[in-house]
Design an enzyme around this catalytic site. Structure first.
Site, PDB file in Angstrom:
ATOM      1  CG  ASP A  16      -1.768   1.233   1.357  1.00 29.98           C
ATOM      2  OD1 ASP A  16      -2.264   1.690   0.320  1.00 29.98           O
ATOM      3  OD2 ASP A  16      -1.941   1.762   2.477  1.00 29.98           O
ATOM      4  CB  SER A  17       0.175   4.784  -0.604  1.00 32.72           C
ATOM      5  OG  SER A  17      -1.040   4.792   0.125  1.00 32.72           O
ATOM      6  CB  CYS A  79      -3.155   0.831  -2.398  1.00 30.74           C
ATOM      7  SG  CYS A  79      -3.243   2.575  -2.818  1.00 30.74           S
ATOM      8  CD  GLU A 158      -1.798   8.142   7.181  1.00 33.00           C
ATOM      9  OE1 GLU A 158      -0.748   8.346   7.798  1.00 33.00           O
ATOM     10  OE2 GLU A 158      -1.934   7.245   6.330  1.00 33.00           O
ATOM     11  CB  CYS A 190     -10.049   4.838   0.541  1.00 33.49           C
ATOM     12  SG  CYS A 190      -8.503   5.460   1.230  1.00 33.49           S
ATOM     13  CG  HIS A 192      -6.300   5.453   5.337  1.00 28.42           C
ATOM     14  ND1 HIS A 192      -5.556   4.950   4.304  1.00 28.42           N
ATOM     15  CD2 HIS A 192      -5.428   6.068   6.173  1.00 28.42           C
ATOM     16  CE1 HIS A 192      -4.291   5.275   4.494  1.00 28.42           C
ATOM     17  NE2 HIS A 192      -4.179   5.944   5.616  1.00 28.42           N
TER      18      HIS A 192
HETATM   19  N1  DGL Z   1      -4.141   3.624   0.194  1.00 30.41           N
HETATM   20  C1  DGL Z   1      -4.796   4.673  -0.539  1.00 30.41           C
HETATM   21  C2  DGL Z   1      -6.047   4.111  -1.222  1.00 30.41           C
HETATM   22  O1  DGL Z   1      -6.594   3.091  -0.819  1.00 30.41           O
HETATM   23  C3  DGL Z   1      -5.177   5.829   0.363  1.00 30.41           C
HETATM   24  C4  DGL Z   1      -3.991   6.644   0.808  1.00 30.41           C
HETATM   25  C5  DGL Z   1      -3.305   7.362  -0.342  1.00 30.41           C
HETATM   26  O2  DGL Z   1      -3.873   8.312  -0.916  1.00 30.41           O
HETATM   27  O3  DGL Z   1      -2.200   6.954  -0.654  1.00 30.41           O
HETATM   28  O4  DGL Z   1      -6.493   4.684  -2.177  1.00 30.41           O
END
Ligand code: DGL
Length: 271
Positions: A16-17, A79, A158, A190, A192
């Protein structure tokens, strides 16, 4: 570390990011308790949600090279933004199963929705990619999809602001158009957003929430089963090792909120 093992004992790579994909790692741990996991969080380059397709695809390729070097047997793109932009590129270029979050989430939503009106919320990049719309189109012509981008949700999570007045007010504003559309199912598009589920459920009373992480774990199990790659030894406890591209201490602290268990975190610089 797990390099010399039989094919089915190799770890699963999840990326993931940043920390958000740990919601997927947690679901994989729960659904597949015998599997070892290598998680990569690109914390030095987060967020992906405001970046272009070519940038996110380049990052996804670098991370996949790293995971392949670690001898993973499958890659999970935990992600939504990276799944929207890079899944087809990774499938074309890597000779192992690549599972993204979009298809499992859409399938689950279609199976749950009674009135055929499905909402999806995500980052600006994910929404602009129309990836969910395209996937739904392949599965059903009867369902309608309504999208909303919620750019403030990731920073709220976050910063551990998953509840309270400010978060509720922002969520109400984002969800109002979807409420007006009469959706009966909402995809949390997403990584999060599952952390915000109680606030979202309060605003969209009676609307079914699709946490893609659970659907992804099921899709992963199916693929591993089909390819005879499921780890054996049902009672063995799995191990999760995390790699990040920025400060491992910061990641270690926030990861507890997602995984609810201590994990070892190492820093790695990707070329
Ligand atoms: N992990 C990203 C997503 O699911 C969210 C966080 C980001 O913007 O990197 O889209």
């Amino acid at each position: 570390m797990w390099g010399m093992n039989a094919p089915n004992q190799r770890p699963i790579g999840i990326f993931d990011s940043g920390v958000g994909g740990l919601t997927v790692a947690a679901s994989v741990r729960k659904a597949l308790p015998s599997e070892n996991i290598i998680y990569f969080g690109d914390t030095a380059r987060v967020p992906y949600g405001n970046k272009s397709r070519s940038t996110v695809t380049r990052f996804s390729g670098q991370i996949s090279d790293f995971l392949v070097e670690k001898n993973v047997k499958a890659i999970v793109i935990a992600c939504n933004t990276a799944s929207s932009f890079s899944q087809s590129y990774l499938r074309r270029n890597y000779d192992l199963p690549v599972i993204g979050v979009i298809k499992p989430g859409v399938e689950k939503a279609v199976s749950l929705s009674k009135n055929g009106r499905i909402g999806v919320i995500g980052t600006e990049a994910m929404v602009s990619s129309r990836a969910y719309e395209k996937e739904l189109f392949k599965i059903s012509s009867k369902h309608k999809l309504f999208q909303e981008s919620c750019p403030l949700f990731v920073p709220l999570v976050e910063n551990r602001m998953t509840s309270g007045e400010i978060t509720s007010k922002i969520a109400e504003k984002y969800l109002r158009p979807l409420k007006r559309r009469g959706i009966d199912t909402l995809i949390l598009g997403c990584t999060h957003y599952p952390m915000l589920r109680p606030v979202l459920s309060e605003i969209l009373e009676g609307v079914k929430m699709v946490d893609s992480s659970e659907a992804v774990a099921e899709a992963l199990r199916k693929v591993l089963e089909e390819r005879h790659l499921l780890a054996c030894g049902k009672r063995r406890k799995n191990r999760t090792v995390c790699y990040v591209s920025d400060d491992p201490l910061k990641f270690g602290k926030i990861s507890g909120m997602f995984l609810k268990c201590p994990v070892s975190v190492r820093k790695v610089v990707l070329a």
